[in-house]
Design a protein around this motif. Structure first.
Motif, PDB file in Angstrom:
ATOM      1  N   VAL A 124       7.956  -8.544   1.098  1.00  0.00           N
ATOM      2  CA  VAL A 124       8.844  -7.862   0.014  1.00  0.00           C
ATOM      3  C   VAL A 124       9.380  -6.783   0.746  1.00  0.00           C
ATOM      4  CG1 VAL A 124       7.505  -8.490  -2.113  1.00  0.00           C
ATOM      5  CG2 VAL A 124       6.957  -6.556  -0.826  1.00  0.00           C
ATOM      6  N   ALA A 125      10.809  -6.210   0.456  1.00  0.00           N
ATOM      7  CA  ALA A 125      11.489  -5.417   1.088  1.00  0.00           C
ATOM      8  C   ALA A 125      12.490  -4.439   0.158  1.00  0.00           C
ATOM      9  CB  ALA A 125      12.180  -5.859   2.432  1.00  0.00           C
ATOM     10  N   GLY A 126      12.770  -3.481   0.609  1.00  0.00           N
ATOM     11  CA  GLY A 126      13.671  -2.793  -0.423  1.00  0.00           C
ATOM     12  C   GLY A 126      13.105  -1.338  -0.803  1.00  0.00           C
ATOM     13  N   GLU A 127      13.590  -0.735  -1.828  1.00  0.00           N
ATOM     14  CA  GLU A 127      13.156   0.260  -2.513  1.00  0.00           C
ATOM     15  C   GLU A 127      11.971  -0.092  -3.339  1.00  0.00           C
ATOM     16  OE1 GLU A 127      14.222   3.284  -1.767  1.00  0.00           O
ATOM     17  OE2 GLU A 127      15.560   2.416  -0.441  1.00  0.00           O
ATOM     18  N   LEU A 128      10.715   0.024  -2.739  1.00  0.00           N
ATOM     19  CA  LEU A 128       9.460  -0.404  -3.330  1.00  0.00           C
ATOM     20  C   LEU A 128       8.837   0.497  -4.104  1.00  0.00           C
ATOM     21  CD1 LEU A 128       7.907  -2.603  -0.348  1.00  0.00           C
ATOM     22  CD2 LEU A 128       9.552  -3.294  -2.126  1.00  0.00           C
ATOM     23  N   ARG A 129       7.881   0.284  -4.878  1.00  0.00           N
ATOM     24  CA  ARG A 129       7.136   1.418  -5.695  1.00  0.00           C
ATOM     25  C   ARG A 129       6.437   2.504  -4.861  1.00  0.00           C
ATOM     26  NH1 ARG A 129       2.262  -1.684  -8.543  1.00  0.00           N
ATOM     27  NH2 ARG A 129       1.376   0.472  -8.988  1.00  0.00           N
ATOM     28  N   PRO A 130       6.625   3.682  -5.144  1.00  0.00           N
ATOM     29  CA  PRO A 130       6.039   4.647  -4.268  1.00  0.00           C
ATOM     30  C   PRO A 130       4.728   4.571  -3.770  1.00  0.00           C
ATOM     31  CG  PRO A 130       6.860   5.586  -6.262  1.00  0.00           C
ATOM     32  CD  PRO A 130       6.933   4.401  -6.526  1.00  0.00           C
ATOM     33  N   ASP A 131       3.685   3.954  -4.551  1.00  0.00           N
ATOM     34  CA  ASP A 131       2.464   3.595  -4.247  1.00  0.00           C
ATOM     35  C   ASP A 131       2.203   2.285  -3.558  1.00  0.00           C
ATOM     36  OD1 ASP A 131       2.731   2.524  -6.600  1.00  0.00           O
ATOM     37  OD2 ASP A 131       0.758   3.231  -7.245  1.00  0.00           O
ATOM     38  N   VAL A 132       3.132   1.916  -2.953  1.00  0.00           N
ATOM     39  CA  VAL A 132       3.188   0.499  -2.463  1.00  0.00           C
ATOM     40  C   VAL A 132       1.775   0.246  -1.448  1.00  0.00           C
ATOM     41  CG1 VAL A 132       4.690   0.872  -0.440  1.00  0.00           C
ATOM     42  CG2 VAL A 132       4.337  -1.295  -1.586  1.00  0.00           C
ATOM     43  N   ALA A 133       1.328   1.132  -0.712  1.00  0.00           N
ATOM     44  CA  ALA A 133       0.331   0.905   0.122  1.00  0.00           C
ATOM     45  C   ALA A 133      -0.981   0.766  -0.463  1.00  0.00           C
ATOM     46  CB  ALA A 133       0.298   2.199   1.082  1.00  0.00           C
ATOM     47  N   ALA A 134      -1.095   1.590  -1.654  1.00  0.00           N
ATOM     48  CA  ALA A 134      -2.277   1.383  -2.446  1.00  0.00           C
ATOM     49  C   ALA A 134      -2.152   0.095  -3.276  1.00  0.00           C
ATOM     50  CB  ALA A 134      -2.552   2.715  -3.517  1.00  0.00           C
ATOM     51  N   ALA A 135      -0.801  -0.257  -3.766  1.00  0.00           N
ATOM     52  CA  ALA A 135      -0.848  -1.489  -4.472  1.00  0.00           C
ATOM     53  C   ALA A 135      -1.213  -2.505  -3.400  1.00  0.00           C
ATOM     54  CB  ALA A 135       0.566  -1.752  -4.966  1.00  0.00           C
ATOM     55  N   ALA A 136      -0.841  -2.565  -2.157  1.00  0.00           N
ATOM     56  CA  ALA A 136      -0.883  -3.334  -1.274  1.00  0.00           C
ATOM     57  C   ALA A 136      -2.485  -3.977  -1.054  1.00  0.00           C
ATOM     58  CB  ALA A 136      -0.265  -3.407   0.146  1.00  0.00           C
ATOM     59  N   ALA A 137      -3.291  -2.887  -0.974  1.00  0.00           N
ATOM     60  CA  ALA A 137      -4.655  -2.810  -0.746  1.00  0.00           C
ATOM     61  C   ALA A 137      -5.371  -3.452  -1.928  1.00  0.00           C
ATOM     62  CB  ALA A 137      -5.376  -1.417  -0.506  1.00  0.00           C
ATOM     63  N   ALA A 138      -5.057  -3.151  -3.063  1.00  0.00           N
ATOM     64  CA  ALA A 138      -5.571  -3.547  -4.364  1.00  0.00           C
ATOM     65  C   ALA A 138      -5.301  -4.918  -4.820  1.00  0.00           C
ATOM     66  CB  ALA A 138      -4.788  -2.756  -5.596  1.00  0.00           C
ATOM     67  N   ALA A 139      -4.053  -5.195  -3.981  1.00  0.00           N
ATOM     68  CA  ALA A 139      -3.680  -6.690  -4.313  1.00  0.00           C
ATOM     69  C   ALA A 139      -4.356  -7.838  -3.412  1.00  0.00           C
ATOM     70  CB  ALA A 139      -2.495  -6.970  -3.985  1.00  0.00           C
ATOM     71  N   GLN A 140      -5.285  -7.489  -2.534  1.00  0.00           N
ATOM     72  CA  GLN A 140      -5.909  -8.441  -1.281  1.00  0.00           C
ATOM     73  C   GLN A 140      -6.658  -9.089  -2.232  1.00  0.00           C
ATOM     74  OE1 GLN A 140      -4.977  -7.926   1.904  1.00  0.00           O
ATOM     75  NE2 GLN A 140      -5.884 -10.178   1.724  1.00  0.00           N
ATOM     76  N   ASP A 141      -7.626  -9.015  -3.081  1.00  0.00           N
ATOM     77  CA  ASP A 141      -8.303  -9.995  -3.798  1.00  0.00           C
ATOM     78  C   ASP A 141      -7.382 -11.259  -4.281  1.00  0.00           C
ATOM     79  OD1 ASP A 141     -10.707  -8.814  -3.016  1.00  0.00           O
ATOM     80  OD2 ASP A 141     -10.877  -7.897  -4.941  1.00  0.00           O
ATOM     81  N   ASP A 142      -6.445 -10.893  -4.963  1.00  0.00           N
ATOM     82  CA  ASP A 142      -5.573 -11.789  -5.446  1.00  0.00           C
ATOM     83  C   ASP A 142      -4.912 -12.537  -4.199  1.00  0.00           C
ATOM     84  OD1 ASP A 142      -6.002 -11.181  -8.195  1.00  0.00           O
ATOM     85  OD2 ASP A 142      -4.682  -9.517  -8.031  1.00  0.00           O
ATOM     86  N   ILE A 143      -4.573 -12.048  -3.352  1.00  0.00           N
ATOM     87  CA  ILE A 143      -3.905 -12.777  -2.159  1.00  0.00           C
ATOM     88  C   ILE A 143      -4.993 -13.734  -1.727  1.00  0.00           C
ATOM     89  CG2 ILE A 143      -3.076 -12.436   0.275  1.00  0.00           C
ATOM     90  CD1 ILE A 143      -1.174 -11.552  -1.874  1.00  0.00           C
ATOM     91  N   ASN A 144      -6.034 -13.312  -1.482  1.00  0.00           N
ATOM     92  CA  ASN A 144      -7.250 -14.171  -1.184  1.00  0.00           C
ATOM     93  C   ASN A 144      -7.318 -15.525  -2.011  1.00  0.00           C
ATOM     94  OD1 ASN A 144      -7.726 -12.345   0.966  1.00  0.00           O
ATOM     95  ND2 ASN A 144      -9.488 -11.437   0.342  1.00  0.00           N
ATOM     96  N   ARG A 145      -7.495 -15.014  -3.182  1.00  0.00           N
ATOM     97  CA  ARG A 145      -7.341 -16.319  -4.274  1.00  0.00           C
ATOM     98  C   ARG A 145      -6.381 -17.365  -3.733  1.00  0.00           C
ATOM     99  NH1 ARG A 145      -9.851 -12.312  -7.657  1.00  0.00           N
ATOM    100  NH2 ARG A 145      -7.939 -12.156  -8.636  1.00  0.00           N
ATOM    101  N   PHE A 146      -4.941 -16.963  -3.742  1.00  0.00           N
ATOM    102  CA  PHE A 146      -3.899 -17.613  -3.424  1.00  0.00           C
ATOM    103  C   PHE A 146      -4.215 -18.346  -2.332  1.00  0.00           C
ATOM    104  CE2 PHE A 146       0.464 -17.629  -1.174  1.00  0.00           C
ATOM    105  CZ  PHE A 146       0.822 -18.688  -1.759  1.00  0.00           C
ATOM    106  N   ALA A 147      -4.573 -17.617  -0.892  1.00  0.00           N
ATOM    107  CA  ALA A 147      -4.997 -18.356   0.054  1.00  0.00           C
ATOM    108  C   ALA A 147      -5.926 -19.535  -0.106  1.00  0.00           C
ATOM    109  CB  ALA A 147      -5.364 -17.437   1.301  1.00  0.00           C
TER     110      ALA A 147
END
Length: 230
Positions: A124-147
């Motif tokens: 994803v790129a552009g004007e992302l949410r301010p806490d995008v780094a924390a959001a990315a870390a929190a999303a890891q379990d969902d990314i793992n399930r997708f994988a």
């Protein structure tokens, strides 16, 4: 600037989807919402050694071959094995005091890896949410399930045709519905699989009729309990 969105957004409990494309589209739509982007991409390797870019934007999907720069970026993120966040300031004008940044344009790459197998990179790129780094870390379990689904869910792939001479083997069970229920005949079929065997061999060893064994094999393959290997 993009407004912060609810940090508790979760990837919906995924029903069985008809195709792999449906799963990818839903995951990209979720990624765009979660990180405050207008679009999301999935850059994935192909069997021929290239890379393919799947883009979600405005509820539509487009696909194009990755160019050298896109492939190189995807490889860099994948080999890093963790999300990559890069800020790229843009400049409006040259003033006496130097260049004046007017916006922070961010890039976020999330590797999609299952058991050391690189399945692709969500971008994803552009004007992302301010806490995008924390959001990315929190999303890891969902990314793992997708994988895991992308790599192993048998419902995403068309079922191979089965014949009496088809060879089957018990699967690794990496993706199995925890609520699955099988019949006593199906358990007999599975118990007869020591290594790989043809369906007619299983019929002979269990005493079940061949047509019944073919039906059982189709059901077990659809559930991800056996793999068709020949």
């Amino acid at each position: 600037m993009a407004e912060a969105v609810d940090a508790d957004i979760e990837l919906e409990s995924t029903p069985v989807r008809e195709t792999e494309s449906d799963l990818i589209a839903a995951t990209l739509a979720w990624s765009a919402r979660r990180f405050g982007a207008h679009a999301a991409r999935f850059v994935r390797p192909t069997a021929s050694g290239g890379w393919l870019v799947v883009t979600w934007m405005n509820d539509a999907i487009s696909v194009h071959p990755a160019d050298a720069a896109e492939a190189a970026m995807a490889w860099m993120v994948a080999l890093g094995r963790t999300h990559l966040l890069v800020g790229k300031p843009r400049v409006a004008s040259l003033e006496d005091r130097g260049l004046r940044p007017i916006a922070a344009r961010n890039y976020l790459g999330l590797p999609v890896i299952c058991q050391d197998r690189v399945l692709g990179v969500i971008e994803v790129a552009g004007e992302l949410r301010p806490d995008v780094a924390a959001a990315a870390a929190a999303a890891q379990d969902d990314i793992n399930r997708f994988a895991l689904r992308l790599g192993y869910d048998p419902s995403l792939q068309p079922l191979q045709a089965l014949a009496p001479e088809s060879r089957v083997v018990l699967s690794s069970g990496a993706w199995i519905d925890p609520q699955v229920t099988v019949s006593a005949d199906a358990l007999r079929f599975a118990a007869a699989l020591v290594g790989d065997a043809t369906i007619e061999d299983v019929a002979a060893s269990t005493g079940m009729c061949l047509d019944r064994c073919l039906d059982i094999a189709r059901d077990l393959a659809r559930l991800g309990l056996i793999d068709i290997v020949g």
